[in-house]
Design a protein around this motif. Structure first.
Motif, PDB file in Angstrom:
ATOM      1  N   ASP A  42      21.052   0.323  37.124  1.00 37.39           N
ATOM      2  CA  ASP A  42      21.103  -0.610  35.999  1.00 37.39           C
ATOM      3  C   ASP A  42      21.859  -0.020  34.812  1.00 37.39           C
ATOM      4  O   ASP A  42      22.661  -0.698  34.170  1.00 37.39           O
ATOM      5  N   VAL A  60      19.742  -6.511  27.678  1.00 36.90           N
ATOM      6  CA  VAL A  60      20.384  -7.020  28.902  1.00 36.90           C
ATOM      7  C   VAL A  60      19.749  -6.477  30.177  1.00 36.90           C
ATOM      8  O   VAL A  60      20.095  -6.908  31.277  1.00 36.90           O
ATOM      9  N   MET A  89      18.811  -8.664  33.278  1.00 35.66           N
ATOM     10  CA  MET A  89      19.842  -9.226  34.158  1.00 35.66           C
ATOM     11  C   MET A  89      20.133  -8.322  35.361  1.00 35.66           C
ATOM     12  O   MET A  89      20.746  -8.759  36.315  1.00 35.66           O
ATOM     13  N   TYR A 140      20.956 -13.830  37.581  1.00 36.26           N
ATOM     14  CA  TYR A 140      21.913 -13.381  36.579  1.00 36.26           C
ATOM     15  C   TYR A 140      23.199 -12.946  37.283  1.00 36.26           C
ATOM     16  O   TYR A 140      23.336 -11.796  37.699  1.00 36.26           O
ATOM     17  N   GLY A 175      24.944  -9.604  36.151  1.00 33.75           N
ATOM     18  CA  GLY A 175      24.302  -8.376  36.622  1.00 33.75           C
ATOM     19  C   GLY A 175      24.616  -8.099  38.075  1.00 33.75           C
ATOM     20  O   GLY A 175      24.936  -6.969  38.455  1.00 33.75           O
TER      21      GLY A 175
END
Length: 83
Positions: A14, A36, A39, A45, A48
């Motif tokens: 991430d 964020v 996401m 999303y 992402g």
């Protein structure tokens, strides 16, 4: 700063995707990760998913190294084999 500098050390998927997003201009440079983060952790999303997909494709091409067990990435210091 180049992407290879940003991803010089191991980064969780991430965080690596977030930093790629900043590098590509998807997020502004002053974007806070906490805003964020969902996401990358939740379905629905597309941005992402796209950024993580780019990381995976870069790993498949040998540009990045991927630690499958901990799902993290870093820049591959070895030159890419273009043959």
């Amino acid at each position: 700063m180049e992407l290879k500098d940003v991803l010089a050390d191991w980064r969780d998927y991430d965080d690596a995707a977030f930093r790629l997003g900043i590098f590509l201009g998807v997020f502004p440079p002053d974007q806070k990760f906490n805003w964020v983060k969902p996401m990358f952790w939740q379905d629905g999303y597309p941005v992402g998913d796209m950024l993580v997909d780019i990381l995976d494709r870069m790993a498949e091409a040998g540009v990045l190294l991927k630690d499958e067990e901990d799902v993290r990435y870093k820049w591959n210091p070895a030159p890419i084999d273009l043959s």
